[in-house]
Scaffold this motif. Structure first.
Motif, PDB file in Angstrom:
ATOM      1  N   GLY A  54       0.797  -1.217   0.000  1.00 52.54           N
ATOM      2  CA  GLY A  54       0.000   0.000   0.000  1.00 52.54           C
ATOM      3  C   GLY A  54       0.829   1.266   0.000  1.00 52.54           C
ATOM      4  O   GLY A  54       2.062   1.244  -0.142  1.00 52.54           O
ATOM      5  N   ALA A  55       0.145   2.395   0.183  1.00 45.80           N
ATOM      6  CA  ALA A  55       0.816   3.692   0.137  1.00 45.80           C
ATOM      7  C   ALA A  55       1.846   3.844   1.248  1.00 45.80           C
ATOM      8  O   ALA A  55       2.917   4.412   1.041  1.00 45.80           O
ATOM      9  CB  ALA A  55      -0.221   4.813   0.215  1.00 45.80           C
ATOM     10  N   ASP A  56       1.540   3.315   2.437  1.00 46.24           N
ATOM     11  CA  ASP A  56       2.483   3.435   3.549  1.00 46.24           C
ATOM     12  C   ASP A  56       3.766   2.661   3.256  1.00 46.24           C
ATOM     13  O   ASP A  56       4.873   3.145   3.507  1.00 46.24           O
ATOM     14  CB  ASP A  56       1.846   2.917   4.836  1.00 46.24           C
ATOM     15  N   GLY A  57       3.611   1.446   2.725  1.00 49.15           N
ATOM     16  CA  GLY A  57       4.785   0.643   2.412  1.00 49.15           C
ATOM     17  C   GLY A  57       5.635   1.258   1.325  1.00 49.15           C
ATOM     18  O   GLY A  57       6.868   1.253   1.401  1.00 49.15           O
ATOM     19  N   LEU A  58       4.973   1.807   0.317  1.00 47.44           N
ATOM     20  CA  LEU A  58       5.721   2.463  -0.754  1.00 47.44           C
ATOM     21  C   LEU A  58       6.413   3.713  -0.238  1.00 47.44           C
ATOM     22  O   LEU A  58       7.579   3.990  -0.583  1.00 47.44           O
ATOM     23  CB  LEU A  58       4.786   2.815  -1.913  1.00 47.44           C
ATOM     24  N   GLY A  59       5.732   4.472   0.600  1.00 48.20           N
ATOM     25  CA  GLY A  59       6.361   5.661   1.173  1.00 48.20           C
ATOM     26  C   GLY A  59       7.608   5.326   1.965  1.00 48.20           C
ATOM     27  O   GLY A  59       8.640   6.009   1.862  1.00 48.20           O
ATOM     28  N   ALA A  60       7.534   4.240   2.740  1.00 42.94           N
ATOM     29  CA  ALA A  60       8.703   3.817   3.515  1.00 42.94           C
ATOM     30  C   ALA A  60       9.840   3.402   2.593  1.00 42.94           C
ATOM     31  O   ALA A  60      11.010   3.701   2.850  1.00 42.94           O
ATOM     32  CB  ALA A  60       8.314   2.661   4.440  1.00 42.94           C
ATOM     33  N   TRP A  61       9.494   2.722   1.491  1.00 46.71           N
ATOM     34  CA  TRP A  61      10.529   2.295   0.548  1.00 46.71           C
ATOM     35  C   TRP A  61      11.174   3.499  -0.121  1.00 46.71           C
ATOM     36  O   TRP A  61      12.401   3.539  -0.309  1.00 46.71           O
ATOM     37  CB  TRP A  61       9.921   1.369  -0.505  1.00 46.71           C
ATOM     38  N   LEU A  62      10.385   4.498  -0.474  1.00 44.53           N
ATOM     39  CA  LEU A  62      10.932   5.711  -1.092  1.00 44.53           C
ATOM     40  C   LEU A  62      11.940   6.381  -0.164  1.00 44.53           C
ATOM     41  O   LEU A  62      13.001   6.840  -0.606  1.00 44.53           O
ATOM     42  CB  LEU A  62       9.801   6.684  -1.429  1.00 44.53           C
ATOM     43  N   ARG A  63      11.606   6.423   1.131  1.00 46.63           N
ATOM     44  CA  ARG A  63      12.529   7.045   2.091  1.00 46.63           C
ATOM     45  C   ARG A  63      13.773   6.182   2.294  1.00 46.63           C
ATOM     46  O   ARG A  63      14.897   6.692   2.252  1.00 46.63           O
ATOM     47  CB  ARG A  63      11.805   7.267   3.425  1.00 46.63           C
ATOM     48  N   ASP A  64      13.570   4.890   2.512  1.00 41.67           N
ATOM     49  CA  ASP A  64      14.704   4.015   2.822  1.00 41.67           C
ATOM     50  C   ASP A  64      15.683   3.903   1.647  1.00 41.67           C
ATOM     51  O   ASP A  64      16.904   3.825   1.852  1.00 41.67           O
ATOM     52  CB  ASP A  64      14.205   2.618   3.200  1.00 41.67           C
ATOM     53  N   ALA A  65      15.129   3.889   0.414  1.00 37.65           N
ATOM     54  CA  ALA A  65      15.981   3.752  -0.768  1.00 37.65           C
ATOM     55  C   ALA A  65      16.459   5.100  -1.293  1.00 37.65           C
ATOM     56  O   ALA A  65      17.149   5.160  -2.310  1.00 37.65           O
ATOM     57  CB  ALA A  65      15.231   3.006  -1.870  1.00 37.65           C
ATOM     58  N   GLN A  87      -0.318   8.907  -3.373  1.00 40.60           N
ATOM     59  CA  GLN A  87      -0.376   9.168  -1.933  1.00 40.60           C
ATOM     60  C   GLN A  87       1.013   9.116  -1.309  1.00 40.60           C
ATOM     61  O   GLN A  87       1.369   9.976  -0.492  1.00 40.60           O
ATOM     62  CB  GLN A  87      -1.298   8.150  -1.269  1.00 40.60           C
ATOM     63  N   ALA A  88       1.809   8.117  -1.701  1.00 40.96           N
ATOM     64  CA  ALA A  88       3.154   7.989  -1.145  1.00 40.96           C
ATOM     65  C   ALA A  88       4.038   9.162  -1.548  1.00 40.96           C
ATOM     66  O   ALA A  88       4.819   9.679  -0.733  1.00 40.96           O
ATOM     67  CB  ALA A  88       3.783   6.670  -1.608  1.00 40.96           C
ATOM     68  N   ALA A  89       3.923   9.589  -2.802  1.00 43.29           N
ATOM     69  CA  ALA A  89       4.726  10.716  -3.266  1.00 43.29           C
ATOM     70  C   ALA A  89       4.355  11.995  -2.520  1.00 43.29           C
ATOM     71  O   ALA A  89       5.230  12.786  -2.124  1.00 43.29           O
ATOM     72  CB  ALA A  89       4.540  10.904  -4.766  1.00 43.29           C
ATOM     73  N   ALA A  90       3.055  12.183  -2.301  1.00 45.68           N
ATOM     74  CA  ALA A  90       2.616  13.384  -1.587  1.00 45.68           C
ATOM     75  C   ALA A  90       3.112  13.385  -0.148  1.00 45.68           C
ATOM     76  O   ALA A  90       3.515  14.427   0.386  1.00 45.68           O
ATOM     77  CB  ALA A  90       1.092  13.469  -1.628  1.00 45.68           C
ATOM     78  N   ARG A  91       3.111  12.229   0.499  1.00 40.94           N
ATOM     79  CA  ARG A  91       3.520  12.152   1.900  1.00 40.94           C
ATOM     80  C   ARG A  91       5.016  12.325   2.085  1.00 40.94           C
ATOM     81  O   ARG A  91       5.463  12.839   3.118  1.00 40.94           O
ATOM     82  CB  ARG A  91       3.081  10.807   2.490  1.00 40.94           C
ATOM     83  N   THR A  92       5.785  11.878   1.109  1.00 42.23           N
ATOM     84  CA  THR A  92       7.243  11.914   1.241  1.00 42.23           C
ATOM     85  C   THR A  92       7.879  13.110   0.547  1.00 42.23           C
ATOM     86  O   THR A  92       9.065  13.374   0.746  1.00 42.23           O
ATOM     87  CB  THR A  92       7.866  10.633   0.658  1.00 42.23           C
ATOM     88  N   GLY A  93       7.104  13.797  -0.290  1.00 44.24           N
ATOM     89  CA  GLY A  93       7.663  14.924  -1.027  1.00 44.24           C
ATOM     90  C   GLY A  93       8.500  14.525  -2.218  1.00 44.24           C
ATOM     91  O   GLY A  93       9.231  15.357  -2.776  1.00 44.24           O
ATOM     92  N   VAL A  94       8.426  13.266  -2.644  1.00 45.27           N
ATOM     93  CA  VAL A  94       9.178  12.814  -3.809  1.00 45.27           C
ATOM     94  C   VAL A  94       8.443  13.244  -5.078  1.00 45.27           C
ATOM     95  O   VAL A  94       7.252  12.961  -5.233  1.00 45.27           O
ATOM     96  CB  VAL A  94       9.341  11.273  -3.801  1.00 45.27           C
ATOM     97  N   PRO A  95       9.106  13.942  -5.999  1.00 40.26           N
ATOM     98  CA  PRO A  95       8.443  14.348  -7.247  1.00 40.26           C
ATOM     99  C   PRO A  95       7.970  13.126  -8.028  1.00 40.26           C
ATOM    100  O   PRO A  95       8.669  12.107  -8.090  1.00 40.26           O
ATOM    101  CB  PRO A  95       9.532  15.110  -8.011  1.00 40.26           C
ATOM    102  N   MET A  96       6.792  13.223  -8.650  1.00 41.46           N
ATOM    103  CA  MET A  96       6.205  12.083  -9.354  1.00 41.46           C
ATOM    104  C   MET A  96       5.603  12.536 -10.670  1.00 41.46           C
ATOM    105  O   MET A  96       5.026  13.618 -10.785  1.00 41.46           O
ATOM    106  CB  MET A  96       5.137  11.428  -8.485  1.00 41.46           C
ATOM    107  N   VAL A  97       5.731  11.670 -11.668  1.00 40.00           N
ATOM    108  CA  VAL A  97       5.077  11.890 -12.954  1.00 40.00           C
ATOM    109  C   VAL A  97       4.474  10.562 -13.396  1.00 40.00           C
ATOM    110  O   VAL A  97       4.975   9.486 -13.052  1.00 40.00           O
ATOM    111  CB  VAL A  97       6.088  12.410 -14.012  1.00 40.00           C
ATOM    112  N   ALA A  98       3.383  10.628 -14.147  1.00 40.55           N
ATOM    113  CA  ALA A  98       2.755   9.433 -14.714  1.00 40.55           C
ATOM    114  C   ALA A  98       3.068   9.358 -16.200  1.00 40.55           C
ATOM    115  O   ALA A  98       2.911  10.344 -16.923  1.00 40.55           O
ATOM    116  CB  ALA A  98       1.245   9.471 -14.495  1.00 40.55           C
TER     117      ALA A  98
END
Length: 247
Positions: A54-65, A87-98
């Motif tokens: 989910g979004a929480d797991g992806l957010g954690a991965w974005l931060r850890d990696a 959701q994960a990008a918004a929570r972590t501040g990581v820029p995202m594009v589709a």
């Protein structure tokens, strides 16, 4: 300093993007695959397989990696993954594009019927035909399982998940497909209605031209809405231009 780009993959465009980014100095590229295809094609760069939780797991991965940019290049119908990514990008501040290939549009001679979902597509079929070419992938075919008067030819890369309609023939094949091959398939199996998702792209578009030539109606399941607030580009060049501005 090396910048880390995470690609949520599974599409032809994602593979092409990984190849383009791997050739760029100063970039670390990781492509994430859901793991639904048992033998995916080779990818450049690093590859991880499986969900994030989910979004929480992806957010954690974005931060850890220490991911610096996120590219959602999943299938246009992978709505849950796209939502979790946004959701994960918004929570972590990581820029995202589709990265979204353009959808298909009906042209002169096409007889298309729009549906908002697989169950809605199933509702249309009894009035349109009895020999159905079903090309919506291996998931969600239970939406057609109650149709006992239709014969289904189901094409997918991997064996489809049950339940299936009672009169079903499975064809395992991977695109791209040719116009001649699609015309011959429709004729051989006496198809009188085609069902497809609006996946876009050229790899599986030949069936639409074949249906047009043979006067076969097409039920097109339209794409789910994209998550709000996420910029979208149509091709690899668009992603590269976007990355130049954020990395």
């Amino acid at each position: 300093m090396t910048a880390h780009v995470l690609i949520l993959g599974g599409t032809t465009e994602a593979r092409a993007l990984a190849t383009a980014l791997a050739a760029r100095p100063g970039l670390r590229v990781t492509t994430s695959l859901a793991g639904r295809v048992s033998a995916p094609a080779r990818l450049e760069g690093e590859v991880r397989v499986g969900g994030f939780g989910g979004a929480d797991g992806l957010g954690a991965w974005l931060r850890d990696a220490r991911v610096d940019a996120l590219v959602d290049a999943t299938h246009p119908f992978a709505a849950a993954m796209s939502t979790h990514a946004a959701q994960a990008a918004a929570r972590t501040g990581v820029p995202m594009v589709a990265l979204r290939r353009p959808g298909w549009s009906a042209g002169p001679g096409d007889v298309w019927h729009d549906a908002r979902s697989l169950p809605e597509a199933a509702e249309l079929l009894p009035a349109l035909g009895h020999r159905v070419f079903l090309t919506t992938g291996r998931l969600g075919l239970g939406a057609f399982a109650h149709l006992t008067d239709q014969h289904f030819l189901v094409r997918s890369v991997e064996p489809p998940d049950p339940p299936l309609p009672p009169h079903t023939e499975v064809l395992l094949a991977r695109g791209p497909f040719t116009p001649d091959g699609e015309r011959e398939l429709l004729r051989t199996h006496r198809i009188d209605v085609l069902v497809t998702k609006d996946s876009g792209g050229a790899a599986t578009a030949a069936k639409l031209g074949a249906a047009r030539e043979l006067g076969i109606p097409v039920v097109v399941v339209r794409r789910p809405a994209a998550p709000p607030g996420v910029p979208s580009v149509a091709d690899v060049a668009g992603v590269l231009a976007w990355l130049d501005g954020v990395v």
